[in-house]
Design a protein around this motif. Structure first.
Motif, PDB file in Angstrom:
ATOM      1  N   ASP A 135      -4.961 -28.280   4.808  1.00  0.00           N
ATOM      2  CA  ASP A 135      -7.119 -28.083   5.965  1.00  0.00           C
ATOM      3  C   ASP A 135      -7.450 -28.849   6.147  1.00  0.00           C
ATOM      4  OD1 ASP A 135      -9.207 -26.776   7.120  1.00  0.00           O
ATOM      5  OD2 ASP A 135      -8.813 -24.848   6.703  1.00  0.00           O
ATOM      6  N   TRP A 177      -5.882 -29.493  11.301  1.00  0.00           N
ATOM      7  CA  TRP A 177      -5.038 -28.981  10.112  1.00  0.00           C
ATOM      8  C   TRP A 177      -3.635 -29.886  10.455  1.00  0.00           C
ATOM      9  CZ3 TRP A 177      -6.085 -24.557   7.090  1.00  0.00           C
ATOM     10  CH2 TRP A 177      -6.501 -23.721   6.982  1.00  0.00           C
ATOM     11  N   HIS A 218     -15.293 -28.021   5.473  1.00  0.00           N
ATOM     12  CA  HIS A 218     -15.331 -26.971   5.368  1.00  0.00           C
ATOM     13  C   HIS A 218     -14.691 -26.513   3.793  1.00  0.00           C
ATOM     14  CE1 HIS A 218     -13.794 -23.989   7.827  1.00  0.00           C
ATOM     15  NE2 HIS A 218     -12.588 -24.329   7.082  1.00  0.00           N
ATOM     16  N   HIS A 241      -5.321 -19.041   8.275  1.00  0.00           N
ATOM     17  CA  HIS A 241      -5.973 -20.013   6.715  1.00  0.00           C
ATOM     18  C   HIS A 241      -4.865 -18.019   6.120  1.00  0.00           C
ATOM     19  CE1 HIS A 241     -10.088 -21.988   8.338  1.00  0.00           C
ATOM     20  NE2 HIS A 241      -9.287 -21.933   6.899  1.00  0.00           N
ATOM     21  N   HIS A 289     -14.963 -21.009   1.548  1.00  0.00           N
ATOM     22  CA  HIS A 289     -13.683 -21.352   2.175  1.00  0.00           C
ATOM     23  C   HIS A 289     -13.347 -19.915   3.080  1.00  0.00           C
ATOM     24  CE1 HIS A 289     -10.730 -23.834   3.759  1.00  0.00           C
ATOM     25  NE2 HIS A 289     -10.992 -23.244   4.629  1.00  0.00           N
TER      26      HIS A 289
HETATM   27 FE   LIG Z   1     -10.745 -23.941   6.457  1.00  0.00          FE
END
Ligand SMILES: [Fe+2]
Length: 199
Positions: free
Chosen positions: A159, A125, A163, A75, A28
Motif C-alpha cells: 500500500d 498500490w 496513511h 486492504h 490503518h
Molecule cells: Fe491503506
C-alpha cells in the motif's frame, strides 16, 4: 451492519513492529479499512450488485461503490499477507520458482517491485499478480484499483497511500517499502498463487 464486515487480523496489533507500528496498524486497520467497509455497505443497496463477491463488485461497479469495494478488497489482501518480522524472510514454493524464472533472482524482483511503488505518483498500490498462464506480473494501480480489473489474480501488494506509512516513516516511502519484505508471509502469497490455478 451490512453484508460486508471488517476482516479479523491474523496477528496482534503490535506483531508487525518495528516494520509497521501498532499505532499505524490501529489507524490503518481500525479507522481507514473500517471506513471503506462502511462506505461499501452504504453504497451497495440499490446497485444491483447485492450478493455478489467482492471481486465481482469491484469489476462491475463504478463511482463511490467501486472505490469503497476496491479499497476493502485491497486492504483485505494487504492485511492478511503479513507475519511477524523474520530474519532472511524469502519466497517459498512455486511462487519462489516463478520469481527466479521471470526476474532472475529474488533481489532483482524486490528492486523492480519497490521501484514500481516508489515511482507511483500519488496514492495507490503496487501489486504482484498472476495471469491465466501462470505468469506473474508487477503492476501499479492508482487509488482504489485492483488487478482483477485487468483479468489478473492478485497475490501480494504494498500500500503506497501515505496513511500506510506516514506515522512511522513520514516521507520515506522507499524505506517503508524495503522494510515490508521482513513481514511478507510467503506461505500466504504462495497459497494465493497456487489457488489461482484452479479458478
Ligand atoms: Fe491503506
Amino acid at each position: 451492519m451490512g453484508p460486508f464486515e471488517l476482516i479479523s487480523l491474523p496477528y496482534a496489533s503490535d506483531a508487525l513492529e518495528p516494520v509497521i507500528s501498532g499505532e499505524t496498524l490501529s489507524f490503518h486497520y481500525g479507522k481507514h479499512l473500517q471506513a471503506y467497509v462502511n462506505g461499501l455497505n452504504a453504497a451497495l443497496p440499490g446497485s444491483g450488485l447485492e450478493g455478489y463477491r467482492l471481486e465481482d463488485i469491484v469489476m462491475k461497479s463504478e463511482g463511490a461503490l467501486r472505490n469503497h469495494a476496491g479499497q476493502t478488497l485491497n486492504h483485505n489482501l494487504y492485511f492478511t499477507q503479513f507475519r511477524t518480522p523474520g530474519e532472511g524472510n524469502k519466497p517459498v514454493g512455486n511462487i519462489a520458482e516463478a520469481i527466479v524464472q521471470q526476474f532472475g533472482n529474488y533481489e532483482s524482483f524486490q528492486k523492480t517491485f519497490v521501484d514500481a511503488g516508489v515511482s507511483l505518483f500519488g496514492s495507490g498500490w503496487v501489486w504482484l499478480s498472476s495471469d491465466t498462464d501462470g505468469k506473474i506480473h508487477i503492476t501499479q494501480e492508482t487509488n482504489a484499483a485492483n488487478p482483477v480489473q485487468r483479468g489478473l489474480r492478485p497475490l501480494l501488494t504494498f500500500d503506497v497511500w501515505e496513511h500506510a506509512y506516514y506515522l512511522d516513516y513520514q516521507n520515506r516511502r522507499a524505506d517503508h517499502l524495503n522494510a515490508l519484505w521482513q513481514i511478507v508471509d510467503w506461505n500466504v502469497v504462495n497459497g494465493r498463487f497456487e489457488a489461482s490455478w484452479n479458478l
